[in-house]
Structure formats: structure tokens, C-alpha cells
Design a protein around this motif. Sequence first.
Motif, PDB file in Angstrom:
ATOM      1  N   GLU A 130      36.015  45.019  34.260  1.00  8.40           N
ATOM      2  CA  GLU A 130      36.003  43.549  34.286  1.00  8.40           C
ATOM      3  C   GLU A 130      37.301  42.932  33.762  1.00  8.40           C
ATOM      4  OE1 GLU A 130      33.500  41.709  35.650  1.00  8.40           O
ATOM      5  OE2 GLU A 130      32.711  43.666  36.257  1.00  8.40           O
ATOM      6  N   GLU A 131      38.209  43.753  33.222  1.00  6.59           N
ATOM      7  CA  GLU A 131      39.444  43.249  32.627  1.00  6.59           C
ATOM      8  C   GLU A 131      40.569  43.212  33.654  1.00  6.59           C
ATOM      9  OE1 GLU A 131      42.052  44.032  28.608  1.00  6.59           O
ATOM     10  OE2 GLU A 131      41.044  45.746  29.519  1.00  6.59           O
ATOM     11  N   LYS A 181      43.195  45.690  37.604  1.00 10.45           N
ATOM     12  CA  LYS A 181      41.829  45.391  37.168  1.00 10.45           C
ATOM     13  C   LYS A 181      41.179  46.704  36.777  1.00 10.45           C
ATOM     14  CE  LYS A 181      39.553  42.161  39.405  1.00 10.45           C
ATOM     15  NZ  LYS A 181      38.866  41.463  40.509  1.00 10.45           N
TER      16      LYS A 181
END
Length: 154
Positions: free
Chosen positions: A131-132, A128
Motif C-alpha cells: 500500500e506504500e 509501490k
Amino acid sequence: MRPTLASSLAVLTLLAGASACTQEAAEPAAGPAAPAQAAVLDGVDLTQPLRALGTEPFWSVDIGPDGVRYAGVDRPERTAPNPGPVMTGTVATWTTEAQGEALEITLIATECSDGMSDRTYPLTARVKVGEETLQGCAAATSALMGAGESGPVR
């Protein structure tokens, strides 16, 4: 017969001494410290350099004693300190920060295929970045360097 002050003090002294001995004996002796949990997943030593990688989009994370490096196609390279993994059963997680953005790397002791090669890796990776969330595979860097284009990476 009447107890004297001297005999009463002698009895109290004996009782106090016996009580102190009993308290000291009742306290458990400190034993050797419990051994630290080994940082190993499916035979992969997590204290050695590791690489996690994925496709679509192409990305990689190198974990070494000096730090963590994240890179990807059309993405800026980010570096972060290596805090070491937190082990929970068959999962190891690194949580750090790279250039002000949260970076969490999770390696799971399950066999993995990157979907593009014929290689199989000993660990599944989830990374992570902010936010990805990226999905991929991982192995020891030395195993990757010695592996062929197909087969297990060990």
C-alpha cells in the motif's frame, strides 16, 4: 449444338481451378514480423541492470535480468522475479510480487533530482510496495557507479 457431359465437366473443372487460383492470390502473403518495441527510455537501455532510489525514507530497487531486489532502511529486503517492463510511450512499468506483496516499479523519462545530492538522473521512479508509494529517481547501474557526487548520471 448441345453441350455434352464431357464438355460441361471440362468447363466446371476450368472454373473451379480459376476460382482456386483467385482465392490463393487474394490472400496476402505473410510479411516479416513487426520489430519489437525497444526497451529504452531517454537513452537508458532497460534490458541492462537499473537502480531506482529515493530518500526520506531511504530505499532502493535493483532491476536485473535475474530479478528485482527492493531494500530500505528499517525495511526487510524483498526479492521478486523480473517480468520485464511494459512500455507505454515514455513510461515503463514492472509489475511483480515479492514475498506475497505486490511490487510495482514505474520509470518515467523525465529528469529527476533526489533532493539530497547534486546529481540529476535521467528517469523519475515511483515504486509501490503493498500500500506504500515511494518517489525517487533511476538510472542504469553502470551510470551510477561511474557518476560523481554531482552532475548528470548518464
